[in-house]
Design an enzyme around this catalytic site. Structure first.
Site, mmCIF file in Angstrom:
data_model
loop_
_atom_site.group_PDB
_atom_site.id
_atom_site.type_symbol
_atom_site.label_atom_id
_atom_site.label_comp_id
_atom_site.label_asym_id
_atom_site.label_seq_id
_atom_site.Cartn_x
_atom_site.Cartn_y
_atom_site.Cartn_z
ATOM 1 N N ASP A 271 80.758 27.548 -30.687
ATOM 2 C CA ASP A 271 80.814 28.150 -31.511
ATOM 3 C C ASP A 271 80.486 27.330 -32.913
ATOM 4 O O ASP A 271 81.142 26.165 -33.225
ATOM 5 C CB ASP A 271 82.030 28.970 -31.828
ATOM 6 C CG ASP A 271 82.089 30.077 -32.804
ATOM 7 O OD1 ASP A 271 81.392 30.816 -33.094
ATOM 8 O OD2 ASP A 271 82.927 29.907 -33.774
ATOM 9 N N GLU A 304 75.801 27.150 -30.954
ATOM 10 C CA GLU A 304 75.705 27.762 -32.057
ATOM 11 C C GLU A 304 75.476 27.040 -33.279
ATOM 12 O O GLU A 304 76.460 26.525 -33.533
ATOM 13 C CB GLU A 304 76.598 29.024 -32.405
ATOM 14 C CG GLU A 304 76.249 30.082 -33.496
ATOM 15 C CD GLU A 304 77.365 30.963 -33.796
ATOM 16 O OE1 GLU A 304 77.235 31.836 -34.711
ATOM 17 O OE2 GLU A 304 78.695 30.644 -33.820
#
Length: 626
Positions: A271, A304
């Protein structure tokens, strides 16, 4: 023959032999550390011996399932008596209750794997399905849905973060105990059983991990391990983690190995790595994973990364990351489907079809270009040299739905015919596609931002902070309108976000439906199944070696794209997301003689032959290799 997997960790409670456990804590800011077993303070606390560089360790007789905590002595400059803080193990493999309570000793070799021969699947076979474990009924609930998803054509599920967080309901990005599956979802053995069952069905399981920050409640590292965090940098979620420190680097690398080797996850999605200042740590992580995973086993690493750093996406064979979530692709398509132009959508609203065309041909839209919304003179790096499978494309995910004030899905924001065409583009283009839970059957209920913080003051601050976050949006400029934004800590907010799996007609829920999509005419499920069947038959096997042959902007909301697949055939796709037809010249789009039609929306090919691409149309054909 029984097979067990266990990873040796530098941190936490490590089984050294049956009934024998080593406890290790990195606490460079502590004066001393004691071990409290069974969760009760007694006179027989075990001291941990101080070692070099801030490490404290002890080894003792102890059985799996034993609760334990650390009593950390902290220096108080204004007192002769040190402050003693009772804390859970930051590397806890499981918690007795919530994040504030005792940790549990876990024997990782207790689970016997039923499918130890599983070696994963190649990356190009990936069709991702992102889900929230709590909204799906915990680990057992997810396991019960796997057979239907596999029959639909899903080859991999991706779990939103499961690291232990405060309360029972949370997106997971507020995790504070990175090694402990949240107790609200189930036990470590139930998580392993879920992964094991997925493997028996030929499905991969990915885990979303958060290495850029800790949640605001239940993390005590700053008290006894101050060097864990940087004092000179902040993230949107608090102090930045200091990846310059060797123990910090190792803590998260071991966490990645733990999920991949001990739990047998097939991949990790990292993330928001743009919030990690030390890019070299990302490179080290990928290299360590590639060097550790067993030969012949497929393990995938996905980023990401708002920085659009193409140099990280070198693939497994080069020791790098396989792919990145392509927010650029989503943003351009979202603008085309909804006409929204607020927030970061402003960066895509000037020429959305042109931007979509670039995403289809080259991956990133922003490749060093100025980003007006971010006030950035140059965001991203060139990506046209990367294969299409270096990008994970999607129409919806937890962020893009849940970070909206009211959590609306595209099913209530865009015309259904346009959305069906966009779904076809997503699932037939060579990039790796991802669906968000419920998307396969056209779910219309929202997915909202939810928490369940036990601390009322924190819950109040999060509620008011979220409402204030949307004050700059015209729809919520009026304070009265902001009251419509659901309270994240309300149970109703979580309950509203649970996909209504059983509201569809019964025949659409039955397993037979997934085997025979024609039994529910014109349903979303039928459309999804049809598209995935076409992908598996005509596209997926030939993705290695695929290269773009370019794109053409056909109109304000219309694009055509072509790729040469690895077998030499050419895949051609065309889409018009506008409600009105667009005039097409033969030099822009024409189906060659001998091309096989894969899919068309009603009358699309006939009208193309007459020089028009209808409104909300989609076309796909395959041109034979020359």
């Amino acid at each position: 023959m029984s097979v067990n997997y266990a990873v040796s960790l530098s941190f936490g409670a490590q089984m050294m032999a049956p009934g024998r456990v080593r406890f290790s804590l990195w606490a460079p800011s502590a004066q001393g550390v004691q071990l409290e077993l069974s969760g009760e303070v007694s006179q027989d606390l075990l001291p941990l011996s101080g070692a070099q560089a801030g490490w404290f360790e002890t080894e003792t007789d102890c059985q799996p399932g034993t609760p334990y905590r650390y009593l950390v002595s902290l220096d108080q400059s204004d007192s002769d008596t040190p402050q003693v803080l009772a804390v859970p193990d930051p590397a806890s493999r499981a918690q007795q209750d919530d994040v504030q309570g005792a940790s549990l000793v876990v024997d990782p070799s207790a689970y016997v794997w039923r499918c130890p021969e599983w070696r994963g699947r190649p990356w190009h076979e990936t069709v991702l399905y992102e889900l929230h474990v709590g909204a799906c009924g915990g680990f057992d609930g997810v396991q019960q849905k796997l057979q239907q998803l596999a029959a639909l054509g899903i080859t991999a599920i991706e779990l939103m973060p499961i690291a232990d967080f405060p309360g029972k309901n949370n997106w997971g990005y507020d995790g504070v105990l990175q090694f402990a599956p949240d107790r609200a979802y189930g036990t470590p053995e139930q998580l392993k059983a879920l992964i094991d069952h997925a493997h028996t069905l030929g499905m991969m399981v990915f885990l979303d991990v958060v290495y850029n920050h800790f949640g605001p409640d239940g993390n005590y590292l700053g008290s006894y391990a101050a060097p864990f965090f940087r004092q000179d940098q902040e993230t949107p979620w608090g102090q930045a983690i200091d990846f310059r420190q060797p123990p910090v680097r190792e803590f998260f690398i071991e966490n990645a190995m733990y999920w991949l080797m001990e739990y047998r996850f097939d991949g990790l999605r990292l993330d928001a790595v743009h919030a990690i200042g030390e890019r070299d740590w990302l490179i080290e992580l990928a290299e360590r994973v590639r060097a550790t995973v067993e030969s012949g086993r497929h393990v995938h690493l996905v980023l990401e990364n708002d920085a659009n750093d193409a140099e990280l996406l070198t693939g497994a064979s080069a020791g790098g990351f396989d792919a990145q979530w392509n927010d650029d692709y989503h943003h351009a398509l979202h603008v085309l489907l909804t006409d929204e132009d607020v927030g970061y959508y402003a960066d895509y609203s000037d020429a959305p079809a042109t931007r979509l065309a670039r995403a289809l041909a080259e991956g990133f839209i922003y490749q060093g270009d100025a980003s007006p919304h971010r006030q950035d003179a140059g965001r991203g790096s060139p990506s046209a040299h990367l294969p299409p499978t270096a990008f994970v494309n999607f129409l919806q995910n937890h962020d893009q739905v849940g970070n909206r004030a009211l959590g609306e899905r595209l099913t209530v924001l865009s015309p259904p015919e346009a959305l069906r065409a966009a779904m076809a583009l997503l699932l037939l283009a060579p990039q790796v596609p991802m669906l968000f839970m419920g998307e396969e059957f056209g779910a219309q209920q929202p997915f909202l931002y939810f928490t369940s913080y036990p601390d009322p003051a924190l819950a109040d601050a999060v509620r008011e902070g979220r409402r204030q976050e949307f004050a700059a949006f015209p729809a919520f400029a009026d304070p009265e309108q902001r009251l419509r934004i659901p309270d994240p800590n309300a149970m109703s907010t979580f309950q509203s976000s649970v996909p209504q799996w059983f509201t569809a007609p019964k025949r659409a829920r039955d397993h037979d439906y997934y085997q025979d999509p024609l039994c529910v005419p014109e349903s979303w499920l039928r459309w999804t199944r049809t598209l995935l069947c076409l992908r598996q038959r005509h596209v997926m096997p030939h993705l290695p070696g695929t290269v773009s042959l370019g794109t053409v902007v056909l109109g304000a909301k219309a694009v055509a794209a072509r790729w040469r697949l690895g077998n030499g055939n050419v895949l051609a796709l065309a889409i018009n997301l506008d409600a009105v037809p667009v005039a097409i010249g033969l030099e822009q789009l024409a189906r060659p003689a001998g091309a096989d039609l894969l899919l068309e929306t009603p009358a699309a090919l006939a009208q193309l032959d007459q020089g028009h691409l209808p409104g909300h149309a989609f076309l796909a054909w395959m041109e034979p290799a020359i």
